[in-house]
Design a protein around this motif. Structure first.
Motif, short mmCIF file in Angstrom:
data_model
loop_
_atom_site.label_atom_id
_atom_site.label_comp_id
_atom_site.label_asym_id
_atom_site.label_seq_id
_atom_site.Cartn_x
_atom_site.Cartn_y
_atom_site.Cartn_z
N ALA A 12 4.22 -5.99 -8.45
CA ALA A 12 4.73 -7.77 -8.36
C ALA A 12 4.40 -7.90 -6.79
O ALA A 12 5.06 -7.14 -6.05
CB ALA A 12 5.92 -8.20 -8.91
N GLN A 13 4.54 -9.13 -6.80
CA GLN A 13 5.00 -10.46 -4.62
C GLN A 13 6.06 -10.83 -5.07
O GLN A 13 6.76 -10.71 -6.20
CB GLN A 13 3.17 -11.60 -5.03
CG GLN A 13 2.05 -10.64 -4.57
CD GLN A 13 0.79 -11.35 -4.50
OE1 GLN A 13 1.50 -12.55 -4.33
NE2 GLN A 13 0.38 -11.40 -3.32
N VAL A 14 6.17 -10.91 -3.95
CA VAL A 14 7.37 -11.61 -3.68
C VAL A 14 7.97 -12.99 -4.48
O VAL A 14 6.74 -13.48 -4.31
CB VAL A 14 7.60 -11.31 -2.29
CG1 VAL A 14 8.93 -12.59 -2.29
CG2 VAL A 14 8.45 -10.72 -1.42
N GLY A 15 8.50 -13.17 -5.19
CA GLY A 15 8.29 -14.47 -6.12
C GLY A 15 7.75 -14.20 -7.73
O GLY A 15 7.80 -14.87 -8.05
N GLY A 16 7.47 -13.47 -7.54
CA GLY A 16 7.04 -12.82 -8.78
C GLY A 16 7.77 -12.21 -10.41
O GLY A 16 8.50 -12.16 -9.80
N SER A 17 7.00 -11.65 -10.87
CA SER A 17 7.75 -11.52 -12.22
C SER A 17 7.75 -10.41 -12.70
O SER A 17 5.93 -9.93 -12.53
CB SER A 17 7.79 -12.12 -13.51
OG SER A 17 8.74 -14.17 -13.10
N LEU A 18 7.85 -9.62 -13.28
CA LEU A 18 7.94 -8.13 -14.24
C LEU A 18 8.74 -8.03 -15.58
O LEU A 18 9.45 -8.48 -15.26
CB LEU A 18 7.74 -7.24 -13.43
CG LEU A 18 6.35 -6.44 -11.82
CD1 LEU A 18 7.29 -5.60 -11.21
CD2 LEU A 18 5.33 -6.11 -12.91
N MET A 81 12.61 -9.72 -15.37
CA MET A 81 12.90 -9.92 -13.84
C MET A 81 11.92 -10.97 -13.12
O MET A 81 10.91 -10.84 -12.78
CB MET A 81 12.71 -8.35 -13.21
CG MET A 81 13.22 -7.91 -13.88
SD MET A 81 13.25 -6.23 -12.40
CE MET A 81 10.88 -5.07 -13.05
N ASN A 82 12.58 -11.69 -12.57
CA ASN A 82 11.82 -13.05 -11.98
C ASN A 82 12.29 -13.33 -11.31
O ASN A 82 13.77 -12.54 -10.49
CB ASN A 82 12.20 -14.15 -13.05
CG ASN A 82 11.49 -14.04 -14.11
OD1 ASN A 82 10.98 -13.74 -15.00
ND2 ASN A 82 12.42 -15.18 -15.06
N SER A 83 11.71 -13.86 -9.76
CA SER A 83 11.68 -14.50 -8.35
C SER A 83 12.22 -12.97 -7.57
O SER A 83 13.20 -13.10 -7.64
CB SER A 83 12.86 -14.92 -8.31
OG SER A 83 13.09 -16.44 -9.24
N LEU A 84 11.50 -11.82 -7.74
CA LEU A 84 11.42 -10.84 -7.30
C LEU A 84 11.71 -10.55 -5.73
O LEU A 84 10.58 -12.14 -5.51
CB LEU A 84 10.16 -9.67 -7.25
CG LEU A 84 10.57 -9.86 -9.30
CD1 LEU A 84 9.26 -8.64 -9.68
CD2 LEU A 84 11.41 -8.29 -8.95
N LYS A 85 12.23 -10.05 -5.22
CA LYS A 85 12.54 -10.13 -3.41
C LYS A 85 12.05 -8.42 -3.43
O LYS A 85 12.17 -7.67 -4.05
CB LYS A 85 14.23 -10.24 -3.42
CG LYS A 85 14.71 -11.38 -4.12
CD LYS A 85 16.04 -11.47 -3.38
CE LYS A 85 16.79 -12.97 -3.74
NZ LYS A 85 18.00 -13.03 -3.36
N SER A 86 11.53 -8.13 -1.95
CA SER A 86 11.16 -6.96 -1.61
C SER A 86 12.12 -5.51 -1.61
O SER A 86 12.28 -4.81 -2.17
CB SER A 86 11.09 -6.79 0.10
OG SER A 86 12.29 -8.06 0.67
#
Length: 119
Positions: A12-18, A81-86
């Motif tokens: 996922a990209q930063v800010g994305g969700s899984l 998981m939202n607002s994912l960070k590195s």
């Protein structure tokens, strides 16, 4: 025999969700607490979230407000998981306290699912 099988990891990209899921199966009498841990490269395994049967969720400070743990039924736990960070990049492990059909209670863990967050 009791098994925990995770699914839903990926990129996922930063800010994305899984969304991760974990299903318990086997000779189960009762699934008590279910939760998630994670281990990043070069770091120790750390607590993410837990949700007891009929209880309230608990979260690590690092994911509070971004991750949500839920249970679809007695045997399944999810982690949205939202607002994912590195720094969320890690192998995520499902963990459960299960009473088996012989009425013995033990902790069980899954094989893990990789979550990679890229910028």
């Amino acid at each position: 025999q009791v098994q925990l099988v995770e699914s839903g990891g990926g990129l996922a990209q930063v800010g994305g969700s899984l969304r991760l899921s974990c299903v318990a199966s086997g000779s189960i009498f009762r699934v008590n607490n279910m939760g998630w841990y994670r281990q990043a490269p070069g770091k120790q395994r750390e607590f993410v979230a837990t949700l007891p049967a009929g209880g309230n969720a608990n979260y690590a400070d690092s994911v509070e407000g971004r991750f949500t743990i839920s249970r679809d039924n007695a045997y399944t736990v999810n982690l949205q998981m939202n607002s994912l960070k590195s720094e969320d990049t890690a192998v995520y492990y499902c963990n459960a306290e299960i009473t088996n059909s012989a009425r013995a209670t033990s902790l069980y863990g899954g094989q893990g699912t990789q979550v990679t967050v890229s910028s």
